[in-house]
Design a protein around this motif. Structure first.
Motif, mmCIF file in Angstrom:
data_model
loop_
_atom_site.group_PDB
_atom_site.id
_atom_site.type_symbol
_atom_site.label_atom_id
_atom_site.label_comp_id
_atom_site.label_asym_id
_atom_site.label_seq_id
_atom_site.Cartn_x
_atom_site.Cartn_y
_atom_site.Cartn_z
ATOM 1 N N MET A 84 0.819 -1.204 0.000
ATOM 2 C CA MET A 84 0.000 0.000 0.000
ATOM 3 C C MET A 84 0.858 1.261 0.000
ATOM 4 O O MET A 84 1.875 1.348 0.676
ATOM 5 N N PHE A 86 0.373 5.272 0.871
ATOM 6 C CA PHE A 86 -0.582 6.062 1.643
ATOM 7 C C PHE A 86 -0.608 7.522 1.199
ATOM 8 O O PHE A 86 0.373 8.052 0.673
ATOM 9 N N ASN A 90 3.672 8.073 5.129
ATOM 10 C CA ASN A 90 3.954 7.158 6.247
ATOM 11 C C ASN A 90 5.338 6.531 6.186
ATOM 12 O O ASN A 90 5.506 5.346 6.446
ATOM 13 N N LEU A 91 6.317 7.326 5.839
ATOM 14 C CA LEU A 91 7.694 6.825 5.902
ATOM 15 C C LEU A 91 8.104 6.719 7.363
ATOM 16 O O LEU A 91 7.593 7.441 8.216
ATOM 17 N N PHE A 92 9.046 5.800 7.637
ATOM 18 C CA PHE A 92 9.594 5.703 8.991
ATOM 19 C C PHE A 92 10.550 6.869 9.171
ATOM 20 O O PHE A 92 11.604 6.923 8.539
ATOM 21 N N ARG A 93 10.206 7.794 10.060
ATOM 22 C CA ARG A 93 10.959 9.043 10.095
ATOM 23 C C ARG A 93 12.364 8.897 10.659
ATOM 24 O O ARG A 93 13.229 9.720 10.420
ATOM 25 N N ARG A 152 9.436 1.604 -1.583
ATOM 26 C CA ARG A 152 9.263 0.665 -0.461
ATOM 27 C C ARG A 152 8.197 -0.380 -0.802
ATOM 28 O O ARG A 152 8.343 -1.555 -0.497
ATOM 29 N N ASP B 130 3.381 8.055 15.566
ATOM 30 C CA ASP B 130 2.497 8.241 14.416
ATOM 31 C C ASP B 130 1.847 6.914 13.990
ATOM 32 O O ASP B 130 2.533 5.962 13.651
ATOM 33 N N GLY B 132 0.362 6.279 11.331
ATOM 34 C CA GLY B 132 0.652 6.011 9.923
ATOM 35 C C GLY B 132 1.866 5.112 9.745
ATOM 36 O O GLY B 132 1.864 4.212 8.915
ATOM 37 N N GLU B 133 2.896 5.351 10.555
ATOM 38 C CA GLU B 133 4.110 4.538 10.429
ATOM 39 C C GLU B 133 3.840 3.104 10.860
ATOM 40 O O GLU B 133 4.371 2.159 10.286
ATOM 41 N N ALA B 136 2.064 1.499 8.069
ATOM 42 C CA ALA B 136 2.998 1.185 6.989
ATOM 43 C C ALA B 136 3.749 -0.108 7.313
ATOM 44 O O ALA B 136 3.923 -0.975 6.454
ATOM 45 N N THR B 139 1.454 -3.072 6.812
ATOM 46 C CA THR B 139 1.251 -3.478 5.420
ATOM 47 C C THR B 139 2.474 -4.182 4.854
ATOM 48 O O THR B 139 2.353 -4.965 3.926
ATOM 49 N N ILE B 151 10.052 -0.034 15.213
ATOM 50 C CA ILE B 151 9.415 1.243 14.874
ATOM 51 C C ILE B 151 8.949 1.973 16.141
ATOM 52 O O ILE B 151 9.401 3.070 16.447
ATOM 53 N N GLU B 155 10.842 5.222 18.172
ATOM 54 C CA GLU B 155 10.155 6.509 18.022
ATOM 55 C C GLU B 155 9.763 7.062 19.397
ATOM 56 O O GLU B 155 9.901 8.256 19.669
ATOM 57 N N PHE B 232 18.047 11.891 13.012
ATOM 58 C CA PHE B 232 17.169 11.959 11.834
ATOM 59 C C PHE B 232 16.530 13.328 11.683
ATOM 60 O O PHE B 232 15.962 13.648 10.666
#
Lengths: 251, 262
Positions: A84, A86, A90-93, A152, B130, B132-133, B136, B139, B151, B155, B232
């Motif tokens: 997916m 988005f 939604n990248l891993f920051r 990705r 987040d 969203g992460e 991600a 998925t 993750i 974070e 980062f």
């Protein structure tokens, strides 16, 4: 091939959809359009089990899940059939571009780190971002972030690509580069099945092999891009397209 | 003028006191590590609202935060032997409380104390990650444990670290209470020395210097860790910067850091 039968989902008391039936052939590029809140993103998220459907079955090639009773193992395996992209990237920051792309390879596919990195760089090169491999998400523009997210997704080797409004969060000037990348992906992978939820009607018309108009939790109209977008039959579709046309003029 | 303060003694006390530094640090590190693991468990239980455990932990956290550490140490000191006797009675065993090192009482009390305080902090930090992460990662097919490890925790650590650092520092100082449970660490040794020399002020001044130094060192270490896990976060000057295509990838990064600085 993807088969969706009697799929239903509600949030609390709000029924998003109650009976979605859809069959998608391998290699099809499906464009889903429709007003916000009509359930098109939820449908996409159900295909990846980010949302667990309340009822119905989904079959992707040889894998079938019957909602709502899905085991953890089933869920993990089913997810790997699709990938997916988005709206919000939604990248891993905390990970740089190549680490973002390699993450799934290392953790899910258990590929050694060196190999995963090589593959990640290859995918980044494909979306034109090889020189940015060591950049963190915060150093990238919205368009570049989305292209990393596309890389990705491609790295997972899933044959079903789910695109959830991939350009909606982008500045207008950055939409082009992402659409260009997506178009290239579609051209490079004719065996991929793509489901694209988007408000970029022009892009949908250009790449989609079939367009679904979604409203009120139902597929109101389906057909070729020409049939749905240029010669719509249903009143709702006409209204939606007319509203869209006026908005575009105003912009 | 009478010699009211023996300045030399303040310094000569320090090596004697430092002999007990390993005990102090042992209590600190062990209860911090165990406390953090417990805290993560408590935070996860409370976040996922796991029935029964959630309620138990909520009460536990409230209790620990609402009672003095000194009282908790006494509770551990007198409570563990009672628990052991019950254990002996019901399991027909014959453990002797005198074989249980005093260190254990202190460790139990500190670890639970740390867990309670850190769990609230960690819970907040986990909530800040987040969604969203996480989606991600889901998925991609990552398991819940992989997502947590690779993750969510990294974070959350960025958010939690300053508070964890403060907690760590107050734990270092809190160990000075360990003597009430019979553990001889630095402060207890100080009292022993003072009892011998009657030079109380000098000993406590020596102790103050040692604790202060420990705290300063800890602060420096925390700042280094903070810098490392925040790498980062780079200024966003680079948006749209075209990277030279022939430059090797490593070179592009160097270029980036230079531009940020200029």
């Amino acid at each position: 091939m993807i088969t969706i039968e009697h799929l239903a989902k509600k949030f609390d008391d709000h029924q998003i959809f109650s009976d979605i039936n859809l069959e998608i052939q391998t290699g099809e590029i499906i464009g889903i359009i429709g007003p916000s809140g009509s359930g098109k993103s939820t449908l996409l998220r159900c295909l990846n089990l980010l949302e667990t459907p309340d009822a119905g079955t989904i079959t992707i090639d040889d894998q079938q899940i019957v909602a709502p009773h899905i085991t953890k193992a089933q869920r993990l395996k089913f997810r790997q059939a699709s990938t997916m992209v988005f709206q919000q990237f939604n990248l891993f920051r905390q990970k740089n571009a190549w680490e973002n792309v390699a993450e799934g390879l290392i953790t899910v596919k258990k590929i050694p780190k060196d190999e995963a990195k090589a593959r990640a760089l290859q995918e980044l090169d494909r979306v034109g971002l090889a020189p940015y491999a060591n950049f963190y998400p915060e150093q990238l523009s919205g368009g570049q972030k989305q292209r990393v997210a596309i890389a990705r997704s491609l790295a997972t080797d899933a044959k079903l690509l789910l695109l959830d409004e991939p350009t909606s969060a982008l500045d207008l000037e950055l939409v082009g580069e992402v659409l260009q990348t997506l178009k290239q992906v579609v051209l490079d992978h004719p065996n991929f099945t793509v489901i694209l939820v988007s408000h970029e009607l022009g892009f949908v018309q250009e790449v989609a092999s079939r367009v679904l108009f979604f409203d009120d939790g139902r597929i109101q109209e389906a057909g070729t891009p020409d049939e749905v977008l240029v010669h719509p039959q249903h009143e709702r579709t006409k209204q939606f397209l007319a509203r869209f046309a006026t908005q575009t003029v105003h912009n | 003028m009478p010699k009211l303060i023996d300045f030399k003694l303040i310094l000569t006390n320090i090596p004697d006191l430092l002999q007990y530094l390993p005990i102090t640090l042992g209590i600190v590190l062990l209860s911090m590590v165990v406390g953090l693991v417990l805290a993560l468990g408590i935070a996860l239980v409370r976040l996922h609202k796991i029935p029964v455990l959630n309620q138990i932990f909520t009460v536990l956290v409230s209790f620990v935060r609402g009672t003095p550490l000194l009282v908790q140490l006494y509770l551990s000191y007198y409570g563990v032997p009672i628990a052991l006797r019950y254990w002996n009675y019901y399991n027909h065993t014959n453990f002797n409380i005198n074989h249980v090192p005093a260190f254990l009482f202190v460790f139990v009390a500190f670890a639970i104390n740390e867990a309670a305080y850190n769990s609230e902090n960690i819970r907040g930090a986990l909530l800040s990650v987040d969604d969203g992460e996480i989606e991600a990662a889901e998925t991609l097919g990552m398991t819940g444990w992989q997502i947590l490890r690779r993750i969510t925790i990294p974070e959350a650590l960025v958010v939690a670290l300053p508070t964890l650092g403060n907690q760590f520092i107050s734990l270092i100082k809190g160990t000075s209470l360990a003597f009430v449970a019979g553990v001889i660490e630095m402060t207890a040794e100080g009292q022993i020395i003072a009892g011998r020399t009657f030079r109380y002020f000098e000993v406590y001044l020596s102790l103050a210097i040692i604790y202060w130094a420990l705290t300063v060192i800890t602060e420096i270490l925390i700042r280094l860790i903070e810098k490392r896990i925040n790498r980062f976060r780079v200024a966003q000057h680079l948006v749209g910067t075209p990277a030279p295509t022939e430059t090797p990838i490593v070179g592009a990064q160097v270029l980036a850091s230079k531009e940020v600085r200029s």
